[in-house]
Design a protein around this motif. Structure first.
Motif: not given
Length: 629
Positions: A554-567
């Motif tokens: 099973e998969k589910k989405r996870c959301t962390l802090e927004r990445c810098p553009r180059n990251e």
């Protein structure tokens, strides 16, 4: 010349590809903590185990003898890095014994620490095996200690089964230390035993093939330390001999039942025809009946079998094991001297003790397990002992003698009834039809009465004209049975009902059985959006129209802090892509035994948390005519 240059370039690329984990330091090159991870270790062993191939619950070693030591995980868990070392218990600064690498793709010697083995590349793996030669007489006890890196931020060390203690003795498989079989736990836990067949034409050479390959009925018991069903270096009883040579469990079951209060539960399960799938059964243990032994025949064979002997389910802290896993190697019952799967009967006189079959013994090329390069035998099967229930019983209460469980049919196998004297049909060389098995559904399933066909309604009999054939009465078919929604453990979600296929007459319907989902993995990304995954295993595949298995992942989405553009670009995962294997190079020698290699290149390297690249060079042994002296 061009080919040699190409080989040299690929050889360098292999050794450069796949970074391995660093251990130790300049001051202490034998340090076992990963130098590249600044997070503390996780508690416990997470199912990782150090084991000796072909040995069940080892406690001793023979000085100077060579063993195969395996570091393995419990599927579906895997690992990427490891560090394995053998130390003297009386002086943990000193090594004990010597290691030899069997797989230089996954393993290498720790730099500046010649008595330790570490990962060669951080590729995903579930097991590694090395050869260990035991130290000389007078060394005393040895401690194998392992560090396992599951992923770059999760690692385990020394706890639980990541430490294996062996003391100097006569033989690793002998239960000379009877105190190790004692039990101080309370209650009467219920366990589920699952036998997983892993022997096939894809995993083992010289596989017999055809419809004759099979595992015989599983037979065994939970019992006291005062009774031994079978053991290494012991002599086969008539019951064990019938299991190993004929696949019949009847005589051994009689021997087990004759032990009375020494037995808690007789364990039986129907065999596998052909040798694929799982066998399962339920059984109970308690304080005096804390040991488990089972046996099954590897068929066709002269007298070869696999199993476990005196597996202790009681822990040192007076508890009960939640899960134990055993990789099974072949054993010779010592009653027949045949060397091949379909060898003619050749009784061994005098009878020999039960002994292990290895890649070097018997040292005869006719043996299907023999290897001139001493490559260890892959496990033929695996046994899982899983605790599924624990009765909360006080230690002050009288302990059950076991007699109430003797007549329970826990695995659905054939039971010995009073007055039964005729054994089931045995398979002889040349036979292709398997014997009929009586199958059940476990301990708590009600006994199924014999299937009775309802009376068939026939139309009034009328004489047709002489020139017309009699009218045929169509046989009505039962409509498919609709299965109710089934709730899989651990998910809390209903699975859509799946219409079962029509049941085959005389065969039980077996539904799919699955483990609970494991914990969710870490987020695939270190910032921004990613995915988390959790997995579970299939314990029993459906048969005869049983309910199909659900999803194993099973998969589910996870959301962390927004990445810098180059990251964001660097964080996108991409799996490694590799070319197909090229042709095998010529043998490294022109006479005798040599090595052949083949290569493949990396088309696209892995990125982010994508699947890493696998080996780019593969080796195999090649044989030429003997060299002329």
């Amino acid at each position: 010349m061009t080919r040699l240059l190409l080989f040299f370039v690929f050889f360098l690329s292999v050794h450069h590809h796949g970074q391995c984990y660093d251990f130790g330091s300049v001051d202490n090159p034998c340090g076992r903590e990963p130098a590249t991870i600044d997070l503390p270790k996780r508690e416990g062993s997470n199912g990782y185990t150090i084991a000796l191939e072909g040995h069940v619950n080892p406690t001793t070693y023979v000085p100077g003898k060579t063993y195969h030591v395996t570091l393995r995980s419990t599927p579906p868990v895997s690992f990427k890095g490891f560090f394995l070392i053998a130390l003297r218990e009386d002086d943990i600064e000193r090594s004990s014994g010597t290691f030899r690498i069997l797989d230089n793709i996954q393993s290498e010697v720790q730099p500046d620490c010649p008595y330790a083995i570490k990962d060669h590349a951080s590729m995903t793996k579930t097991r590694i095996t090395v050869e260990w030669t035991a130290p000389p007489i007078g060394t005393g006890c040895v401690l194998f200690k392992a560090t396992v890196i599951q992923r770059k931020k999760v690692w385990f060390m020394d706890d639980g089964d990541l430490t294996l203690r062996l003391c100097e003795g006569d033989d690793t498989n002998s239960n000379s230390n009877d105190e190790s079989l004692d039990c101080c736990a309370c209650g009467s836990p219920k366990y589920k035993i699952t036998f997983e067949g892993m022997w096939s034409s894809r995993t083992h050479r010289n596989f017999p093939g055809g419809y004759g390959d099979h595992w015989s009925d599983l037979i065994g018991a939970s019992h006291t330390r005062d009774y031994t069903i079978w053991e290494y270096d012991g002599m086969s009883t008539p019951g064990v001999k019938q299991v190993a040579e004929l696949g019949s469990p009847i005589a051994l079951e009689r021997e087990i039942r004759a032990q009375g209060s020494n037995i808690k539960t007789v364990i039986t399960a129907p065999g596998l025809w052909p040798a694929i799938g799982n066998m399962t059964a339920l059984f109970r243990t308690n304080r005096p009946h804390n040991l488990v032994s089972v046996l099954t025949m590897l068929g066709p064979s002269p007298d070869w079998c696999v199993g476990i002997s005196k597996a202790n389910l009681c822990t040192e802290d007076c508890g009960w094991e939640e899960m134990k896993v055993f990789d099974l190697q072949p054993w010779d019952a010592g009653t027949d001297s045949g060397l091949t799967y379909r060898a003619a009967n050749a009784p061994t006189r005098p009878q020999e003790p039960i002994h292990a079959i290895t890649s070097s013994f018997p040292a005869n090329e006719q043996s299907p397990f023999y290897s001139s390069s001493r490559v260890p035998i892959r496990p033929l099967a695996r046994i899982y002992l899983e605790r599924i229930e624990l009765r909360d019983t006080s230690c002050d209460e009288p302990v059950n003698t076991g007699e109430d469980d003797l007549n329970l049919n826990h695995g659905g196998g054939m039971m010995v009834k009073p007055g039964m004297t005729k054994p089931p049909m045995m398979v002889k060389p040349g036979m292709t039809k398997p014997p009929m098995m009586n199958k059940g559904n476990g301990e708590d399933a009600p006994t199924m009465p014999p299937k009775q066909m309802p009376p068939k309604e026939m139309p009034p009999k009328e004489m047709p004209p002489k020139e017309m054939p009699p009218a045929q009465v169509p046989v009505e078919q039962m409509p498919p049975k609709e299965m109710p929604p089934k709730v899989m453990p651990g998910t809390g979600e209903e699975v859509e009902p799946i219409p079962a296929r029509p049941r085959r007459p005389g065969r039980p319907v077996i539904d799919c059985m699955m483990t609970e989902f494991g914990p969710w993995s870490e987020c695939s990304s270190t910032c921004g959006k990613g995915t988390m995954v959790r997995k579970r295993m299939i314990k029993q595949k459906p048969r005869n129209g049983g309910v199909k298995c659900g999803k194993t992942k099973e998969k589910k989405r996870c959301t962390l802090e927004r990445c810098p553009r180059n990251e964001q670009q660097r964080n996108r995962a991409r799996n490694c892509k590799m070319d197909k294997w090229g042709d095998w190079f010529p043998c490294s020698v022109t006479c005798g035994e040599g090595v052949q290699k083949r290569m493949r290149r990396v088309k696209k390297p892995a990125r982010g948390n994508g699947r890493p690249c696998e080996a780019t060079i593969e080796e195999r042994v090649c044989f030429n005519p003997p060299c002329q002296l």
